[in-house]
Every structure is written in C-alpha cells, then in structure tokens.
Design a protein around this motif. Structure first.
Motif, short mmCIF file in Angstrom:
data_model
loop_
_atom_site.label_atom_id
_atom_site.label_comp_id
_atom_site.label_asym_id
_atom_site.label_seq_id
_atom_site.Cartn_x
_atom_site.Cartn_y
_atom_site.Cartn_z
N ARG A 1 -6.87 16.35 -0.36
CA ARG A 1 -6.75 15.46 -1.51
C ARG A 1 -6.45 14.04 -1.07
NH1 ARG A 1 -2.29 17.04 -3.99
NH2 ARG A 1 -2.67 19.23 -3.57
N SER A 2 -5.55 13.92 -0.09
CA SER A 2 -5.19 12.58 0.36
C SER A 2 -6.39 11.89 0.99
CB SER A 2 -4.03 12.65 1.34
OG SER A 2 -2.91 13.22 0.73
N LEU A 3 -7.16 12.66 1.76
CA LEU A 3 -8.35 12.05 2.38
C LEU A 3 -9.29 11.52 1.31
CD1 LEU A 3 -9.06 14.53 5.29
CD2 LEU A 3 -8.70 12.08 5.49
N ASP A 4 -9.45 12.34 0.27
CA ASP A 4 -10.27 11.94 -0.86
C ASP A 4 -9.80 10.63 -1.48
OD1 ASP A 4 -11.51 14.48 -3.14
OD2 ASP A 4 -12.50 13.14 -1.70
N GLU A 5 -8.50 10.53 -1.65
CA GLU A 5 -7.96 9.39 -2.38
C GLU A 5 -8.03 8.08 -1.61
OE1 GLU A 5 -4.13 10.15 -4.03
OE2 GLU A 5 -4.89 11.76 -5.33
N THR A 6 -8.35 8.18 -0.31
CA THR A 6 -8.47 6.91 0.42
C THR A 6 -9.66 6.11 -0.07
OG1 THR A 6 -9.75 7.93 2.19
CG2 THR A 6 -7.38 7.77 2.53
N THR A 7 -10.55 6.76 -0.79
CA THR A 7 -11.69 6.02 -1.31
C THR A 7 -11.56 5.79 -2.82
OG1 THR A 7 -12.84 8.11 -1.50
CG2 THR A 7 -13.36 6.74 0.41
N SER A 8 -10.39 6.04 -3.32
CA SER A 8 -10.16 5.86 -4.77
C SER A 8 -10.34 4.40 -5.18
CB SER A 8 -8.75 6.35 -5.11
OG SER A 8 -8.30 5.77 -6.29
N ARG A 9 -10.59 4.19 -6.47
CA ARG A 9 -10.78 2.82 -6.91
C ARG A 9 -9.45 2.09 -7.08
NH1 ARG A 9 -14.16 1.89 -11.93
NH2 ARG A 9 -13.46 -0.19 -11.44
N ALA B 1 -5.99 0.66 -6.02
CA ALA B 1 -5.39 0.27 -4.74
C ALA B 1 -4.11 1.04 -4.47
CB ALA B 1 -5.13 -1.22 -4.72
N VAL B 2 -3.31 1.25 -5.49
CA VAL B 2 -2.05 1.96 -5.29
C VAL B 2 -2.31 3.36 -4.78
CG1 VAL B 2 0.05 2.78 -6.39
CG2 VAL B 2 -0.97 0.64 -7.11
N LYS B 3 -3.34 4.01 -5.36
CA LYS B 3 -3.68 5.36 -4.93
C LYS B 3 -4.09 5.36 -3.46
CE LYS B 3 -4.87 8.76 -8.25
NZ LYS B 3 -5.58 8.82 -9.52
N ARG B 4 -4.95 4.39 -3.11
CA ARG B 4 -5.43 4.32 -1.73
C ARG B 4 -4.25 4.14 -0.79
NH1 ARG B 4 -9.27 0.71 -3.77
NH2 ARG B 4 -8.45 -1.08 -2.63
N ASP C 1 -7.07 -5.03 -0.68
CA ASP C 1 -5.71 -5.07 -1.20
C ASP C 1 -4.68 -5.14 -0.08
OD1 ASP C 1 -3.15 -3.33 -2.03
OD2 ASP C 1 -3.97 -4.35 -3.77
N LYS C 2 -3.69 -6.03 -0.24
CA LYS C 2 -2.79 -6.25 0.89
C LYS C 2 -1.85 -5.07 1.13
CE LYS C 2 1.04 -8.93 -1.21
NZ LYS C 2 0.97 -8.67 -2.59
N VAL D 1 -2.68 -1.92 0.80
CA VAL D 1 -3.47 -0.94 1.52
C VAL D 1 -3.53 -1.32 3.00
CG1 VAL D 1 -5.74 0.12 1.75
CG2 VAL D 1 -4.85 -0.40 -0.51
N ARG D 2 -3.76 -2.60 3.24
CA ARG D 2 -3.85 -3.06 4.63
C ARG D 2 -2.53 -2.80 5.35
NH1 ARG D 2 -6.25 -7.64 2.15
NH2 ARG D 2 -4.48 -8.98 2.65
N ARG D 3 -1.47 -3.12 4.68
CA ARG D 3 -0.15 -2.93 5.28
C ARG D 3 0.08 -1.47 5.61
NH1 ARG D 3 5.69 -2.79 4.67
NH2 ARG D 3 6.38 -4.94 4.87
N ALA D 4 -0.25 -0.58 4.64
CA ALA D 4 -0.07 0.85 4.87
C ALA D 4 -0.92 1.31 6.06
CB ALA D 4 -0.43 1.64 3.62
N ALA D 5 -2.13 0.74 6.16
CA ALA D 5 -3.01 1.12 7.26
C ALA D 5 -2.42 0.68 8.60
CB ALA D 5 -4.39 0.49 7.08
N ALA D 6 -1.84 -0.52 8.61
CA ALA D 6 -1.24 -1.01 9.86
C ALA D 6 -0.07 -0.13 10.27
CB ALA D 6 -0.78 -2.46 9.70
#
Lengths: 365, 125, 479
Positions: free
Chosen positions: A109-117, A119-122, A149-150, A152-157
């Motif tokens: 589910r989480s993998l799926d949500e990385t492409t959600s529309r 930003a908070v979900k992603r 979205d900033k 999302v970027r932060r979470a990715a970092a």
C-alpha cells in the motif's frame, strides 16, 4: 428594502455567523476528543501484542495471528505506530515487525501511495517506507528528491539517510541549490548516515560545487571521518575562495586529519585573511600537540581580536603542560591583553576539572 | 539472586519492550519516564544496572549518570546509555560521565540483553 | 454659517469613523485568512518534519538564550529551570541581572550554586551599565549569570549578546516559560533556509494561573480573573493570528521581546538594541529591515506559530494601563525613528503596507476609537445621523469585532487547541465578547495616554510589575 430592514438583517447575519463558529468549534473539539479516545482504546490491548512480537526470540505465532486478523479499521488506527517501531529496534525484533507489515499489505500500500496525487499522502508513504530500511527503495527516494512538494522532498532525503548508498550522494547534493531544494541540515544528516562510502563523491564536490554544496561537502567529510579526503580538505582550507567553505574545511580537517594536516592548520591559523577561518584553525589545533602548535597558539593569544585570542587560550588549555605553561606566563603579565584571556581559560579549565565535566560548551563560536 | 535493572526512557514502547524482555530473562525491573524519576528510582531501589536514554526531557540521561556517579550510594552502579545520537562527541561524553556501555538506537533487544549480561558478569567477578 | 460647517464636519467625521471600523476589522479578518493558510501548511507538515531528527542532528546550530532580569526573585528560578530543560542539542542560558535590588541573584545562587569566573568582556557592543561579575553554575552545565549595573532591558540584552557564545541568539523575558520543544520549532526557519533567514519569532501565550512543574506548563486552563482571560483572547487574535498573517505575506515588523531568535553576527552589525527606546524589540526588527534593504540582501523574518513562550500578563487595571501606555509610546517612538520607511517602495511591503498599517490602525486607532465614538454619539443626539446609522455603527464597531474574536478562537480550536476543557471554551467565548465591550475602549484610553506622552516627550514610566511567580506544583526538584 429600507435601511432599517437591512441593518436588522445584518445584525442577524452577524449573530448567525457567530453561532455557526461556536458550533464548529464544539463539533471540532468533540470529534478530536472522540478520535483520540478511540485510538487509545484500540491501541491499548494491542500494544502488549506488539511488545511480545518484538521481544520473542522466535516468532510469537499467537501475537502475530491476532495482529494479522485485526479488522482493517482497527489496524489502520495503529499502523503508523507500528511503522514507527522500526525506527526504534533492529535485528530480530525489527524482522518480526517487518513480517507483520508485509502480511497486512502495508508495504504494498505504501509503495502505491508514493504515486498518489496528494502530497501529504506521498510524503507519509515515504516516511513509512523509509522505516523499513530496505536498500531496494533507495531508487524511489532518489527520484522523489525532485518532487514538486517540499515535504515530499524532505521525507525522501531523510529516507536516503536510512537506506542510502554512495550512488545517492550526488542526487542528495543536487538538492542543495536550484528550484527544488531541501534543507541543508537534512541533506547533511542524510549524507553523514551514508557514511564513509560517500567520501569520494564529496571530495569531488569539494572542488566543483556551488558554495553551499562545497560547504556541506566539507562538513560531512568531517563527520564521517574520511581520512582519504584529507588532501581534498587541505586544498579547500587553503585555496577555496569562500570564507565559509575554508572555515568548514578547516574544522573538518581538525576532526579527520592526520599528522600531515597540522602543517596546513598552522599555515591557515597564521595566514588566512578571514578571522573566522583563523579561529577555526586554532580550534582544530587544540587536538594536536607539538612545539610548532604551542608557539603558534602563543602568538595568537596576544592577538588584538577577541575571538582569536579567546579561542587560542581555550586551545592552549587542551595542550597539556606546555599549553598551561604559556597561559600561566601570560596571566602573570596583566598589562597585556593576553592576560585576561589566559586567566579566563585557566579558571574555566580548573572549574571543569573540579566538576569532572568536559569543556564542551566553552567555545561555541 | 536476580539482578535488578532500572530502565529510563521517555518512549513508552521502549520502556515496555525492555521491561518485558528483561523480566522474561529473569531480572527484576523498574521503569522511569524521565530524569528526575529515574534518579528517585535509582536511590530507592538501588538497581545493579541502569539503562538510560540520553534524550529525556527535563534532565538528560547524561545528567542522571553524572549524578549517580557523584552519589556514593549509587556510584558503583553499572550504567548503559541508550540513544539515537551517534556523534563521536556524544559517545565520548557518555563514557566521560562514567557509562559502562553505549548502545545506539535503533537497537537490537537481544544484543542489548547480551551486553547487560556481560556487564553484570564482569562486575560480579 | 459656522454652524453649518460644523454640522457637515461632524457628519463627515461620523461616516469616516464608520468606514474606519469596517476597515480595521476587515484587516484583522484578512490577517486571519492568511494565517489559516499558514496553519494548514504547518499542521500537515508536523508529522513529517520530525523534531527528533533535529534533536539528534549534531549540525543543529547552537543557541544562546538571553534572559534579562530586573527584580524577578519571585519567578526567576522557575524560568531558568524551564530554559535549562529545553530540548535542544546545543544550548546555553545567559541570565543578565540588570542591577536588581531584590534577591534575584541570591535566589539563583541558592539553587544553582554560582561561582564567579574571570571572563574577558568582548566589548563588541557599547554598554551603559558596567558589568560587575560573571558567574557560572556548578550544578547546571550551560548556565551563565552576568551581574551588571542597571541600564535597562536593552542594555542588559546587549551585554548578553556580547557574552553569548552561539551563532543564534534567542531573547526572552525573565517571566517567560518556553515549551520544551520551543527552540526546536523556532529554529526551523534557520534550518530550512540558512542563507536568507535572519530572524524568527514564536507565539506568546498567557501563563497566569497555569501550573508549572519542573519548568513546564502542565495544566493549560483559562486564568481565574477576567482581565487575563480577555488578554488570552486578545493575544490569540493579535499575536498568534495577526503575526502569522503578517509573516505569511512577508511583512513581519515586530518580533516579541518575549520570544525572538536572531543571528548574532547581524546583531553585532546592528550595534545591538537601542537603549534609548522603549519598544526596543520592535525597533531592532525595523533596523534589521533597514540593514538588509540597504545592503540589498535577500532576507526573511519568519513567525513560527507552534512554539510558545508562556508569559505572565497584568491582572490589575493599574499594571495593564502602564503596559499599554508603554506599548503605545514604544510604537510611536519606533515609527517616528523609522519614518523613512513610510510609503517608501525601497522597503517593499514593510514600507508600503506594514508601516502605514501600524500607523493608521494601531497607533492612531485609539484616537478614532474614543473621539470617533464620542462624535457618533454626539451626532445621534444632535440628530445629524439617524438611528439606523447608530445601529450599523454598533454592528460594525462591536458586532463585527466580536465576530473577529470568535473567528480567532475557532481557528485556534481547529489548529493548536491548547485549551482542552469545555469550561475553557465557554470562558473564552464570553471573554471574546467582553474584549470588544469595554476592554478595548478602556485600553484605548491608555493607549491614547501613551501616544500623548510620546508626543510630549515626557520621561517613560516602567513601573513595577508585581510578579506573583509561578504556580509551582510539588517540591523543588533538582535543577
């Protein structure tokens, strides 16, 4: 309609709006309180299950069974907390939680949500995936460093800090400047967690990046303790055009440098045009000893600039008897500016010794 | 005789996990959720070993450790620091205040237990 | 003939006053709307921007918390405890005793075991009151107490800035208690954008009658007396929502002296705070704007709405009056000193929007609120304006204002909801009405007095705020 009627209507309108706001507040409060108690009510009996699951040496089948069979609505109330557990434990305990999450389809589910529309979900999806600490997701995180979205970027970092590999260093550094940035603090932390494997790329960036990138590269090299980068750091300390970068490189050199670095530090301490850089060099010299060092620091002690003299005095307290000697001699000559600094440093060192604490707060220049 | 262990951490999940696991391994366990209660518990129950989280509110694990070492009643207690902070200076600071071991989060509960056992065995000799 | 012109004048003035009230209340509404956008962003960010990451991050910049104290023996120990207990990786607390005549220093010594240290005074900012001694604490790592001769709050802060060791300076009041995570929050803007952010500020909330335990506010309820209760609502509207709104549109002109964070190097460039001004905190921010604009530097001053500095507010008319006179006078002094920014496009939104706003809707507001109301009453009595006008006026001056206050409460409820009891909500609603039905008019009188005093240039009165200390629960814990 007459003016009178208008004004009466307006009066009612105001009153009604006020009433609506009050109702809104009451409703919001009730919903919030109810939601909180509901989550606590659901979570309470399940926490012991999770604890048993993590604590057991072999898979606790009963606990696992109960949690896997939970109705969806209850599971969703505790899912974020379960993910959060992965940031606290590792080893068998983490494997057990990991298994539970897979069984519940949380990972898919989480993998799926990385492409959600949304930003908070992603962003939340990335945070959850990051807790799993699996290298296979590094690619996803690297891609999402460029998200619009900033958050999302932060979470990715942050995620790359947990699972990143040396290949992640360049994309991370790319986020320091440009249109889609991430806070340098977050990037720095992520790079440092990737560890010594990042040193090579960082050393290259030290020569070719923008000011922020070079500074960050120097900082991280100091943190990961990469002696291989010593040459690059020494070069930056001497020749980088930006004062901030030189100062950071000097600091890093102090942390990772070997004996060879002392020459660079001594040169910079004396010859660099910028006061903050000289200060950093003097601080770094506090970790090394040798007659060349003490002599340089003694000269710095007499400097007119407050920061330089102050830092030199502190550094001398770290250099054993030779350093102490210099300070005591300087303190005995009150007509010179060095005396005040020397007295201060000696008193501070004595106090620290009395109290058995390291002088870590002495100089936060 | 079973050894007594004090667990101090502001995170309830970690407290509960360690309490469960340590009890399971035969230890007597007390828990505290912040610095001041950790100190109070240490003075009251005189545990053989204290597991201290560094980042606790009000009073950090480092301050607790320092105070324990300064108090002659608790100076001989074994101390294991548990923390998310991995900087070299923090580790040095941890050992500097007299910790016997230093474990980073995320941690493996099994490994933690082994370390505790190792410390207590060393002390018992 | 003259009578006709007077009649015309009064009527026009009455209409002007009506429009003024519509404008001022609508401006509050606009600020609230901007603030809502900020809150939305902020709240959704909360679970993602994890504070733990900063706390565990060794790159987090060191902060020096400066606390100027004058005759604060009642609450100083608790305040200092709160500061020392802040969750922040690299922190020092500098208390500056500005020549107190009471037991402030003694209390600190009793609890923290102070020892004198021979510190060299850097002398980077000129000082008025000499430094007598600098102390460190044997018990509390990171506590520094500077004893100096009296020179005023600005001077005390300047000494603190001079002796501070960190690159970021956080200025607070001696009667402020910061939330444990407050620094982690207020430092965020500096972390997100280290090149451009030069200052940030947090929220000031009312601490009266709240229980403080081990340096933390544990019981958040409305105060017992009505005057502080009304101020709770006022602070929500004007500070929490107002400042967030201004910050959202990049026009933050005032950072509260009870909770501001600045870069130390810029404070040196500015020469510290102005000791000749009452509103030294607002004055500092204005000078910061000047400096940045003159040097054509990109910069940001950000208001963060999550972190709280809990402060004691006046609970008697006498003390409140003195405070509001002082604030008004301070604002007048700052606006006058920096009048060059007024409607000056070189100063961007601060000059074109912020400064004029503060002049017309803050400084001069009491004039309209008092004389305007009198003029409308006169107009009604003389029959120059009809009863409908009177009703509309009441609606706009009071009804609309109550609406704004209640809106502020609603936004707080939906965002931070710090007051959990239903009783608190009821009290707050009543206070929201009372704020506009008597309180505002009363404070208008005092503000007018402050403005008048500023115009006449009389000596400022600081007065004594009788500190009640904090409602401490339990026995004294170790520091």
């Amino acid at each position: 309609m007459s003016f009178a009627a208008h004004s009466v209507i307006a009066l009612y309108a105001v009153a009604i709006v006020v009433m609506l706001l009050v109702i809104l507040m009451a409703v919001a409060r009730s919903v919030r309180l109810r939601r909180r108690t509901r989550t606590e009510r659901i979570a309470a009996p399940l926490r012991p299950m999770l604890i048993r699951l993590m604590a057991a040496d072999e898979i606790d089948e009963d606990a696992l069974e109960t949690l896997v069979r939970l109705p969806d609505s209850e599971w969703h109330a505790i899912e974020p907390r379960v993910f959060a557990l992965l940031d606290k434990v590792r080893g068998r305990a983490a494997e057990a939680i990991d298994g539970l999450l897979r069984s519940r389809g949380a990972v898919a589910r989480s993998l799926d949500e990385t492409t959600s529309r949304g930003a908070v979900k992603r962003a939340n999806a990335i945070v959850r995936l990051a807790s799993l600490r699996r290298r296979e997701y590094a690619g996803i995180f690297e891609r999402m460093l460029q998200d619009a979205d900033k958050d999302v970027r932060r979470a990715a970092a942050v995620g790359l800090g947990k699972v990143g590999r040396p290949e992640s260093v360049a994309p991370l550094l790319g986020c320091v400047t440009g249109r889609r940035t991430v806070s340098p603090l977050v990037i720095g932390d992520a790079l440092a967690r990737i560890g010594p494997g990042a040193a090579e790329t960082l050393a290259v960036m030290l020569k070719s990046g923008t000011l922020l990138q070079r500074k960050l590269a120097a900082e991280v090299l100091g943190r990961v303790g990469a002696t291989s980068a010593e040459t690059a750091l020494a070069g930056a300390a001497r020749t980088d055009p930006a004062e901030k970068v030189r100062a950071t490189a000097v600091e890093a050199l102090g942390k990772v440098g070997t004996w060879d670095a002392v020459d660079t530090l001594l040169d910079v301490a004396v010859a660099d045009p910028a006061v903050p850089v000289r200060c950093a060099a003097i601080m770094a010299l506090a970790e090394h000893s040798g007659t060349g060092v003490v002599a340089t620091l003694e000269r710095a002690l007499g400097d007119n600039d407050y920061d330089i003299a102050h830092v030199a005095a502190y550094a001398l307290t770290q250099l054993g008897l030779a350093g102490r000697d210099v300070l005591e001699r300087a303190a005995a000559r009150p007509e010179l500016s060095a005396a005040g600094h020397a007295t201060e440093a000696l008193a501070a060192a004595d106090l620290d010794e009395q109290l058995g604490r390291r002088a870590t707060r002495r100089v936060l220049v | 005789m079973a050894a007594t262990v004090l667990v101090a951490d502001d995170d309830p999940d970690i407290r509960d996990l360690l309490e469960f696991k340590l009890t399971h391994c035969g230890y007597k366990v007390h828990v505290a959720e912040d610095g001041p209660s950790a100190l109070a518990a240490a003075l009251e129950y005189k545990p053989d070993l204290a597991v201290l989280d560094i980042m606790m509110p009000v009073m950090s694990g480092l301050d607790v450790a320092r105070t324990l070492r300064e108090n002659h009643e608790t100076a001989a207690m074994s101390i294991l620091m548990l923390t998310a902070r991995a900087q070299e200076s923090d580790v040095a600071r941890g050992f500097g205040v007299g910790a016997d071991d230093y474990v980073l989060k995320p941690f493996s509960p099994r490994e933690l237990i082994s370390r505790i056992e190792a410390i207590l065995t060393r002390v018992a000799r | 003939m003259i009578r006709d012109s007077l009649v015309w004048l009064l009527t026009t003035f009455d209409w002007f006053v009506l429009i003024y009230f519509v404008a001022i209340n609508t401006s509050y509404l606009a600020l609230i709307v901007f603030a809502i956008f900020s809150f939305k962003d902020h709240l959704r960010r909360a679970p993602i921007a994890r504070l733990e990451d900063i706390y565990a991050n060794p790159l987090a910049p060191p902060v020096s918390v400066l606390m100027p104290a004058y005759n604060e023996e009642a609450g100083i120990v608790e305040s200092v405890r709160a500061m020392l207990a802040l969750r922040y990786p690299a922190l020092e607390v500098v208390v500056i005793d500005d020549g107190s005549s009471d037991g402030t220093l003694d209390r600190l010594d009793e609890v923290f075991d102070l020892v004198a240290v021979p510190r060299v005074q850097p002398g980077r900012i000129p000082l008025k009151g000499d430094v007598i001694t600098v102390f460190e604490s044997r018990l509390a790592d990171g506590l520094v107490v500077v004893q100096k001769r009296n020179g005023g709050r600005a001077d005390a802060l300047n000494v603190g800035i001079d002796f501070a060791r960190s690159e970021l300076i956080c200025m607070v009041d001696a009667d402020s208690i910061l939330d444990p995570d407050a620094l982690l929050h207020v430092v965020q803007p500096f972390l997100d954008d280290p090149e451009n952010v030069v200052g940030s500020g947090g929220v000031v909330r009312v601490v009266n009658d709240k229980t403080v335990k081990s340096g933390r506010v544990v019981d958040v309820h409305m105060p017992h007396k009505w005057l502080p209760r009304i101020q709770v609502v006022e602070y929500l509207r004007a500070f929490l929502l107002g400042r967030t709104g201004w910050s959202r549109i990049g026009t933050l002109m005032i950072v509260s002296g009870a909770f501001g964070l600045f870069r130390r190097d810029l404070l040196f460039e500015l020469g510290g705070l102005d000791t000749a001004t009452i509103g030294e905190d607002a004055e500092l921010v204005m000078r910061l704007h000047h400096l940045m604009r003159q040097q054509h530097r990109e910069y940001k001053i950000v208001f963060v709405s999550e972190p709280v500095s809990w402060t004691e507010v006046p609970d008697t008319n006498a003390v409140l009056a003195r405070q509001r006179r002082r604030w008004s006078r301070g604002l007048a002094e700052v606006l006058w000193k920096h009048r060059s920014v007024m409607l000056n496009p070189r100063y961007g939104r601060v000059g074109m929007l912020g400064a004029p706003y503060y002049l017309v809707f803050e400084l001069l507001a009491p004039i309209v609120e008092i004389f305007g109301v009198l003029a409308v009453v006169a107009g009604l009595w003389l029959g120059l304006v009809n009863i409908q006008f009177g009703i509309v006026f009441a609606l706009v001056a009071v009804g609309y204002a109550v609406l704004i206050s209640v809106t502020a409460l609603a936004v707080e409820e939906l965002s931070f909801h710090r007051y959990d009891d239903w009783a608190d909500l009821r009290i707050a609603l009543v206070a929201a009405v009372l704020e506009n039905f008597g309180y505002r008019q009363l404070t208008a009188v005092w503000r007018l007095q402050g403005l008048w005093a500023a115009l006449r240039g009389t000596a400022p009165e600081w007065g004594v705020m009788t500190r009640k200390g904090f409602n401490t629960a339990g026995a004294e814990a170790q520091p």
